[in-house]
Write an enzyme that holds these catalytic residues in place. Structure first.
Site, PDB file in Angstrom:
ATOM      1  N   ARG A 163     -43.332 -67.806  29.144  1.00  0.00           N
ATOM      2  CA  ARG A 163     -43.184 -66.386  29.539  1.00  0.00           C
ATOM      3  C   ARG A 163     -44.407 -65.891  30.323  1.00  0.00           C
ATOM      4  O   ARG A 163     -44.851 -64.750  30.144  1.00  0.00           O
ATOM      5  CB  ARG A 163     -42.967 -65.477  28.317  1.00  0.00           C
ATOM      6  CG  ARG A 163     -41.781 -65.844  27.468  1.00  0.00           C
ATOM      7  CD  ARG A 163     -40.445 -65.645  28.169  1.00  0.00           C
ATOM      8  NE  ARG A 163     -39.380 -66.133  27.325  1.00  0.00           N
ATOM      9  CZ  ARG A 163     -38.929 -67.396  27.349  1.00  0.00           C
ATOM     10  NH1 ARG A 163     -39.412 -68.270  28.214  1.00  0.00           N
ATOM     11  NH2 ARG A 163     -37.962 -67.771  26.559  1.00  0.00           N
ATOM     12  N   SER A 206     -35.471 -59.374  23.740  1.00  0.00           N
ATOM     13  CA  SER A 206     -36.435 -59.656  22.667  1.00  0.00           C
ATOM     14  C   SER A 206     -37.717 -58.897  22.951  1.00  0.00           C
ATOM     15  O   SER A 206     -38.263 -58.992  24.050  1.00  0.00           O
ATOM     16  CB  SER A 206     -36.768 -61.142  22.605  1.00  0.00           C
ATOM     17  OG  SER A 206     -35.630 -61.865  22.251  1.00  0.00           O
ATOM     18  N   GLU A 241     -43.255 -58.906  24.585  1.00  0.00           N
ATOM     19  CA  GLU A 241     -42.768 -59.629  25.763  1.00  0.00           C
ATOM     20  C   GLU A 241     -42.322 -58.598  26.808  1.00  0.00           C
ATOM     21  O   GLU A 241     -42.458 -58.812  28.007  1.00  0.00           O
ATOM     22  CB  GLU A 241     -41.584 -60.505  25.335  1.00  0.00           C
ATOM     23  CG  GLU A 241     -40.963 -61.292  26.458  1.00  0.00           C
ATOM     24  CD  GLU A 241     -39.906 -62.276  25.946  1.00  0.00           C
ATOM     25  OE1 GLU A 241     -40.237 -63.112  25.081  1.00  0.00           O
ATOM     26  OE2 GLU A 241     -38.763 -62.188  26.432  1.00  0.00           O
TER      27      GLU A 241
HETATM   28  C1  LIG Z   1     -29.849 -58.034  26.490  1.00  0.00           C
HETATM   29  C2  LIG Z   1     -31.044 -58.735  27.072  1.00  0.00           C
HETATM   30  C3  LIG Z   1     -31.202 -60.096  26.876  1.00  0.00           C
HETATM   31  C4  LIG Z   1     -32.322 -60.759  27.404  1.00  0.00           C
HETATM   32  N1  LIG Z   1     -32.421 -62.092  27.228  1.00  0.00           N
HETATM   33  C5  LIG Z   1     -33.497 -62.742  27.729  1.00  0.00           C
HETATM   34  C6  LIG Z   1     -33.630 -64.152  27.543  1.00  0.00           C
HETATM   35  O1  LIG Z   1     -32.783 -64.810  26.977  1.00  0.00           O
HETATM   36  N2  LIG Z   1     -34.756 -64.739  28.042  1.00  0.00           N
HETATM   37  C7  LIG Z   1     -35.715 -64.042  28.702  1.00  0.00           C
HETATM   38  O2  LIG Z   1     -36.712 -64.647  29.131  1.00  0.00           O
HETATM   39  N3  LIG Z   1     -35.603 -62.723  28.912  1.00  0.00           N
HETATM   40  C8  LIG Z   1     -34.516 -62.062  28.450  1.00  0.00           C
HETATM   41  N4  LIG Z   1     -34.397 -60.722  28.646  1.00  0.00           N
HETATM   42  C9  LIG Z   1     -35.449 -59.992  29.373  1.00  0.00           C
HETATM   43  C10 LIG Z   1     -35.167 -59.856  30.895  1.00  0.00           C
HETATM   44  O3  LIG Z   1     -33.793 -59.843  31.124  1.00  0.00           O
HETATM   45  C11 LIG Z   1     -35.775 -60.965  31.722  1.00  0.00           C
HETATM   46  O4  LIG Z   1     -37.156 -60.985  31.534  1.00  0.00           O
HETATM   47  C12 LIG Z   1     -35.483 -60.797  33.209  1.00  0.00           C
HETATM   48  O5  LIG Z   1     -35.859 -61.976  33.862  1.00  0.00           O
HETATM   49  C13 LIG Z   1     -36.203 -59.593  33.841  1.00  0.00           C
HETATM   50  O6  LIG Z   1     -35.701 -59.413  35.150  1.00  0.00           O
HETATM   51  P1  LIG Z   1     -35.625 -57.966  35.816  1.00  0.00           P
HETATM   52  O7  LIG Z   1     -35.167 -58.131  37.213  1.00  0.00           O
HETATM   53  O8  LIG Z   1     -34.830 -57.058  34.992  1.00  0.00           O
HETATM   54  O9  LIG Z   1     -37.151 -57.560  35.794  1.00  0.00           O
HETATM   55  P2  LIG Z   1     -37.725 -56.087  35.586  1.00  0.00           P
HETATM   56  O10 LIG Z   1     -37.494 -55.685  34.169  1.00  0.00           O
HETATM   57  O11 LIG Z   1     -37.226 -55.187  36.634  1.00  0.00           O
HETATM   58  O12 LIG Z   1     -39.271 -56.356  35.818  1.00  0.00           O
HETATM   59  C14 LIG Z   1     -40.016 -57.134  34.909  1.00  0.00           C
HETATM   60  C15 LIG Z   1     -41.381 -57.435  35.559  1.00  0.00           C
HETATM   61  O13 LIG Z   1     -41.156 -58.270  36.692  1.00  0.00           O
HETATM   62  C16 LIG Z   1     -41.800 -57.692  37.830  1.00  0.00           C
HETATM   63  N5  LIG Z   1     -41.005 -58.042  39.013  1.00  0.00           N
HETATM   64  C17 LIG Z   1     -39.672 -57.929  39.180  1.00  0.00           C
HETATM   65  N6  LIG Z   1     -39.326 -58.363  40.408  1.00  0.00           N
HETATM   66  C18 LIG Z   1     -40.471 -58.736  41.025  1.00  0.00           C
HETATM   67  C19 LIG Z   1     -40.782 -59.248  42.321  1.00  0.00           C
HETATM   68  N7  LIG Z   1     -39.828 -59.466  43.220  1.00  0.00           N
HETATM   69  N8  LIG Z   1     -42.061 -59.520  42.602  1.00  0.00           N
HETATM   70  C20 LIG Z   1     -43.053 -59.300  41.691  1.00  0.00           C
HETATM   71  N9  LIG Z   1     -42.821 -58.805  40.462  1.00  0.00           N
HETATM   72  C21 LIG Z   1     -41.549 -58.528  40.135  1.00  0.00           C
HETATM   73  C22 LIG Z   1     -41.773 -56.197  37.573  1.00  0.00           C
HETATM   74  O14 LIG Z   1     -42.769 -55.529  38.346  1.00  0.00           O
HETATM   75  C23 LIG Z   1     -42.095 -56.176  36.085  1.00  0.00           C
HETATM   76  O15 LIG Z   1     -43.477 -56.324  35.921  1.00  0.00           O
HETATM   77  C24 LIG Z   1     -33.293 -60.034  28.135  1.00  0.00           C
HETATM   78  C25 LIG Z   1     -33.111 -58.660  28.336  1.00  0.00           C
HETATM   79  C26 LIG Z   1     -31.994 -58.021  27.815  1.00  0.00           C
HETATM   80  C27 LIG Z   1     -31.810 -56.565  28.067  1.00  0.00           C
END
Ligand SMILES: Cc1cc2nc3c(=O)[nH]c(=O)nc-3n(C[C@H](O)[C@H](O)[C@H](O)COP(=O)(O)OP(=O)(O)OC[C@H]3O[C@@H](n4cnc5c(N)ncnc54)[C@H](O)[C@@H]3O)c2cc1C
Length: 307
Positions: free
Chosen positions: A181, A232, A303
Site C-alpha cells: 500500500r 478498509s 490506509e
Molecule cells: C468498498 C470499498 C472497497 C475497497 N477495497 C479495496 C481493496 O480491496 N484494496 C485496496 O487496496 N483498496 C480498496 N479500497 C480503497 C480504494 O478503492 C483504492 O485505494 C483505490 O485504488 C483508490 O482509487 P481512487 O481513484 O478512488 O483514489 P482517490 O480516493 O480519489 O485518491 C486516493 C489518493 O490517490 C491520489 N491520486 C489519485 N489519482 C492520482 C493521480 N492520477 N496521480 C497522483 N495521485 C493520484 C489522490 O490524490 C489521493 O491521495 C476500497 C474502497 C471501497 C470504498
C-alpha cells in the site's frame, strides 16, 4: 483563506484560462458529492479537465499561480474533514482511455479499474481477475499500490507515465518504489500519474470471467457495499495481524459514534450509516485505535487518506 473571492483576487485570469482550456468548474463545491464516503466540507474550486492536455495545462496554471491543489480519482480512499478546504481539487474522471497493443494495455489515470478489468476480459487477457470490483481509478490504484486477494497493482505494471509539473516522465515499477500500500507517489506529491501500462497474458475468456465473478461474489458477501465508505480503514500493521478480526474480537462490530459505524459485515470498514460527519468517523477511528492498542499493543495506521 482561499475561497471563491480570493481565487478571483489572486489571479483574475485564472478562471477564464481554465474555462478556455475546456475545464468544467464548480465553486464552493461539497466534497461529499465526489467521495464514496459521502461526507466532508467544501472546496473553493473543483476542476474537471476534459482532456489530457487540459489536465496538464490545469496543473501548470495552478502551479504557476501557487495555488494548493489535490488530485482526485474516484474518491474511494478519501475521508475529507468537515471544514472548508484551503486547496482546490482537480479530478481525473474524464481522463479515461485504454489502448491495446498485443497483450499490453496503456490506461489513462482516470479510467475506472472496473472498466480496465472488463476491457481485459473482453480481449481474453488474464492477470487482473482478482482486481475486479476494486473501486476507484487506475491512478488511485497505482498511487497506493492497491491490492486484494493476494494481488496488487504493481504486479502487472511495466511502466507508469507521470507529470512532474514541467515534463512527462516514464518510470519503471522499481523506480516507482512500490511496497505494501505504498509507492513513490505517496512521498513525492508533486508527481502526477497520467497513465499506467500493464502487461497481461492471453487466457481463456470463460475462465477469466468465472474468476472475476467469483471475486465480485466474495466482495458482495464480505463487504458492506450497500453503504458509503472508503473501504478498509487501517493498514495491516504486520503480515499475520488481521485488523478486521482484531476489531471484531473486541466486540466493536456495529459500534457507532454519531452516524458512523463499525460495519456489522466487516469490522475493518467504517460506514456512513446515518448522515455521519467526518468528525464522527475520526472519533470512531481514534476509539478503535485506542482499543486495539490497549488489547493488542499494536499501533494502527490509517490506509484511508484524510483531507
Ligand atoms: C468498498 C470499498 C472497497 C475497497 N477495497 C479495496 C481493496 O480491496 N484494496 C485496496 O487496496 N483498496 C480498496 N479500497 C480503497 C480504494 O478503492 C483504492 O485505494 C483505490 O485504488 C483508490 O482509487 P481512487 O481513484 O478512488 O483514489 P482517490 O480516493 O480519489 O485518491 C486516493 C489518493 O490517490 C491520489 N491520486 C489519485 N489519482 C492520482 C493521480 N492520477 N496521480 C497522483 N495521485 C493520484 C489522490 O490524490 C489521493 O491521495 C476500497 C474502497 C471501497 C470504498
Amino acid at each position: 483563506m482561499l475561497n471563491y473571492d480570493t481565487i478571483f483576487n489572486f489571479d483574475k485570469n485564472l478562471i477564464e484560462k481554465l474555462w478556455d482550456i475546456g475545464c468544467d468548474l464548480f465553486f464552493q463545491e461539497s466534497l461529499a458529492r465526489h467521495v464514496n464516503f459521502r461526507l466532508g466540507g467544501d472546496v473553493p474550486l473543483f476542476i474537471i479537465p476534459n482532456s489530457l492536455d487540459g489536465f496538464l495545462e490545469t496543473i501548470k496554471l495552478l502551479r504557476d499561480s501557487r495555488i494548493d491543489y489535490r488530485i482526485l480519482g474516484r474518491g474511494t480512499n478519501i475521508l475529507p474533514t468537515d471544514n472548508e478546504k484551503e486547496f482546490v481539487v482537480v479530478s481525473t474522471e474524464r481522463i479515461d482511455d485504454i489502448s491495446l497493443e498485443g497483450e499490453t494495455l496503456t490506461v489513462s489515470a482516470g479510467t475506472s479499474f472496473k472498466s480496465l478489468c472488463l476491457f481485459a476480459m473482453k480481449h481474453s487477457l488474464s492477470g487482473l481477475e482478482k482486481a475486479f470490483g476494486l473501486p476507484g481509478s487506475v491512478g488511485g490504484a497505482v498511487y497506493m499500490n492497491a491490492g486484494c486477494y493476494g494481488w496488487e497493482t504493481a504486479e502487472n505494471l511495466v511502466s507508469i507515465s507521470v507529470f512532474d509539473g514541467k515534463k512527462v516522465l516514464h518510470l519503471s515499477p522499481t523506480e516507482a518504489e512500490f511496497g505494501y500500500r505504498s509507492s513513490l507517489f505517496k512521498k513525492e506529491k508533486s508527481l502526477i500519474i497520467l497513465s499506467a501500462t500493464f502487461k497481461l497474458v492471453q487466457g481463456d475468456k470463460e475462465d477469466i470471467q468465472m474468476l472475476m465473478i467469483d471475486t465480485m461474489r466474495k466482495r458482495y458477501e464480505k463487504q458492506p457495499l450497500e453503504y458509503p465508505s472508503a473501504g478498509s480503514v487501517f493498514k495491516r500493521p504486520k503480515p499475520d495481524f488481521y485488523v478486521g478480526t482484531a476489531i471484531e474480537s473486541l466486540g466493536l462490530k456495529g459500534y457507532m459514534i454519531g452516524g458512523a459505524q463499525v460495519s456489522e459485515k466487516h469490522a475493518g470498514f467504517i460506514i456512513n450509516k446515518n448522515n455521519a460527519t467526518a468528525s464522527d468517523v475520526l472519533k470512531l477511528i481514534d476509539y478503535i485505535k485506542t482499543k486495539v492498542r490497549e488489547s493488542y499493543n499494536v499501533e494502527l495506521e490509517t490506509e484511508i487518506e484524510i483531507w
